[in-house]
Motif scaffolding. Structure first.
Motif, short mmCIF file in Angstrom:
data_model
loop_
_atom_site.label_atom_id
_atom_site.label_comp_id
_atom_site.label_asym_id
_atom_site.label_seq_id
_atom_site.Cartn_x
_atom_site.Cartn_y
_atom_site.Cartn_z
N UNK A 187 54.29 28.06 41.28
CA UNK A 187 53.08 28.89 41.32
C UNK A 187 52.77 29.40 39.92
N UNK A 188 51.80 28.79 39.28
CA UNK A 188 51.36 29.21 37.95
C UNK A 188 50.22 30.21 38.11
N UNK A 189 50.43 31.42 37.61
CA UNK A 189 49.42 32.48 37.70
C UNK A 189 49.27 33.14 36.33
N UNK A 230 52.48 51.67 30.93
CA UNK A 230 53.00 51.80 32.29
C UNK A 230 51.95 51.42 33.32
N UNK A 231 50.70 51.83 33.09
CA UNK A 231 49.61 51.48 34.00
C UNK A 231 49.12 50.06 33.75
N UNK A 232 49.09 49.65 32.48
CA UNK A 232 48.55 48.33 32.13
C UNK A 232 49.38 47.19 32.69
N UNK A 233 50.68 47.42 32.87
CA UNK A 233 51.52 46.33 33.36
C UNK A 233 51.27 46.03 34.84
N UNK A 234 50.42 46.83 35.50
CA UNK A 234 50.11 46.59 36.91
C UNK A 234 49.52 45.21 37.13
N UNK A 235 48.72 44.73 36.18
CA UNK A 235 48.13 43.39 36.32
C UNK A 235 49.21 42.32 36.32
N UNK A 236 50.23 42.50 35.48
CA UNK A 236 51.33 41.53 35.41
C UNK A 236 52.11 41.51 36.71
N UNK A 237 52.44 42.68 37.22
CA UNK A 237 53.22 42.78 38.45
C UNK A 237 52.44 42.27 39.65
N UNK A 249 44.80 37.76 37.19
CA UNK A 249 44.72 39.17 37.58
C UNK A 249 44.35 39.98 36.34
N UNK A 250 43.29 40.75 36.45
CA UNK A 250 42.79 41.52 35.32
C UNK A 250 42.29 42.87 35.81
N UNK A 251 42.15 43.85 34.94
CA UNK A 251 41.59 45.13 35.36
C UNK A 251 40.18 44.94 35.92
N UNK A 252 39.88 45.63 37.00
CA UNK A 252 38.59 45.43 37.65
C UNK A 252 37.49 46.35 37.17
N UNK A 253 37.79 47.18 36.17
CA UNK A 253 36.80 48.14 35.70
C UNK A 253 35.88 47.59 34.64
N UNK A 254 35.26 48.51 33.87
CA UNK A 254 34.26 48.16 32.88
C UNK A 254 34.75 47.11 31.90
N UNK A 255 34.06 45.96 31.84
CA UNK A 255 34.38 44.87 30.92
C UNK A 255 35.83 44.41 31.03
N UNK A 256 36.46 44.72 32.16
CA UNK A 256 37.87 44.38 32.41
C UNK A 256 38.80 45.00 31.37
N UNK A 257 38.39 46.13 30.84
CA UNK A 257 39.21 46.86 29.87
C UNK A 257 40.25 47.70 30.59
N UNK A 258 39.86 48.29 31.71
CA UNK A 258 40.77 49.12 32.49
C UNK A 258 40.37 49.04 33.96
N UNK A 259 41.13 49.68 34.81
CA UNK A 259 40.84 49.68 36.24
C UNK A 259 41.96 49.06 37.05
N UNK A 263 41.73 40.13 41.27
CA UNK A 263 42.02 38.71 41.13
C UNK A 263 40.74 37.88 41.04
N UNK A 264 40.82 36.81 40.24
CA UNK A 264 39.71 35.86 40.15
C UNK A 264 40.26 34.49 39.82
#
Length: 270
Positions: A187-189, A230-237, A249-259, A263-264
């Motif tokens: 599974x490559x993600x 600590x919060x940013x690693x949520x996308x990795x996990x 998996x990327x942040x779902x907020x503004x311009x994918x900077x945070x949030x 998944x896409x």
């Protein structure tokens, strides 16, 4: 009581001594994973070990010597990991550099390309036998927003440090996608953490490409505005735990900077 998701799973994490990597390692240690941690800097490895064992006294940690700037070092590290014949359940490619241009690896490759693209791909290929022994193997490639700013890994343009970094991150995505087509049982993600203040910009590992005095002014502001590691690693996990093959998996907020992680389909981003 629920069994921790990664109990007894063997997970290799590169870049674990950095701020984002250490938070990822801590989360996995708390989930009772067995962590394989290739490192370049022995002093930072010792500091990481103390941090993890203080938080998780029962953490299972195995450190290896690895310098991604040298393909020979990658081969030696992979051989050490393969030698016990045990399955490897996941690789998380988190390591990376952003430095001044003009430097080359011992193999003669531009340094961003070597560390951020060629060596992670080589490490994955060399560890395929160990991954194939796992019942549900995964490879998580941690990328950067900048990978989506260039048209391709070999696109033309001025060879600034920013562009070299972006192209190397783009190349790794494209190379991993090609490898995933051949190794469909794995599974490559993919994940990118958005924007956070990490050691990538401080020059603590490699000399930064940005003005050192300017970064002293900007970094404190980044730490206030952007998510913590600590919060940013949520996308990795989230990518490791939930993403389907080929998903980013990327942040779902503004311009994918945070949030919160979202998944896409990676192909739609490239």
């Amino acid at each position: 009581m629920d069994t921790p998701k990664w109990r007894d799973k063997r997970i290799l994490l590169t870049g674990s001594t950095g701020s984002l990597g250490s938070e990822t390692a801590l989360a996995l240690a708390r989930s009772e994973a067995e962590l394989l941690l290739p490192v370049r800097n022995a002093e930072k490895a010792e500091q990481l070990q103390k941090k993890l064992l203080q938080a998780c006294p029962e953490a299972r940690l195995c450190f290896y010597r690895l310098d991604l700037a040298d393909e020979n070092a990658v081969s030696r590290c992979a051989e050490q990991i393969r030698s016990d014949g045990k399955p490897l359940d996941a690789i998380i490619h988190n390591a990376g550099i952003f430095t001044k241009g003009g430097k080359a690896s011992p193999q003669g490759n531009e340094l961003h390309r070597q560390v951020n693209a060629l060596s992670p791909l080589l490490l994955t290929e060399l560890l395929l036998p160990a991954l194939q022994r796992s019942s549900h193997p995964a490879v998580v490639t941690v990328t950067s927003l900048s990978a989506f700013w260039v048209d391709g890994a070999s696109s033309n343009g001025r060879r600034t440090a920013t562009r070299l970094y972006a192209q190397s991150k783009r190349q790794l995505l494209e190379d991993m996608m090609r490898l995933s087509a051949k190794e469909q049982e794995i599974r490559f993600v993919y994940a990118h953490p958005g924007v956070c203040a990490t050691g990538l910009f401080t020059g603590s590992t490699h000399q930064t490409a940005y003005n050192h005095h300017l970064m002293k002014l900007i970094l404190p502001l980044m730490k206030v505005i952007f998510p913590t590691p600590e919060k940013a690693c949520a996308s990795i996990l989230t990518a490791l735990e939930e993403a389907l093959p080929g998903e980013l998996v990327q942040p779902g907020g503004l311009l994918h900077i945070w949030g919160e992680p979202a998944k896409c389909d990676l192909k739609k981003k490239l």
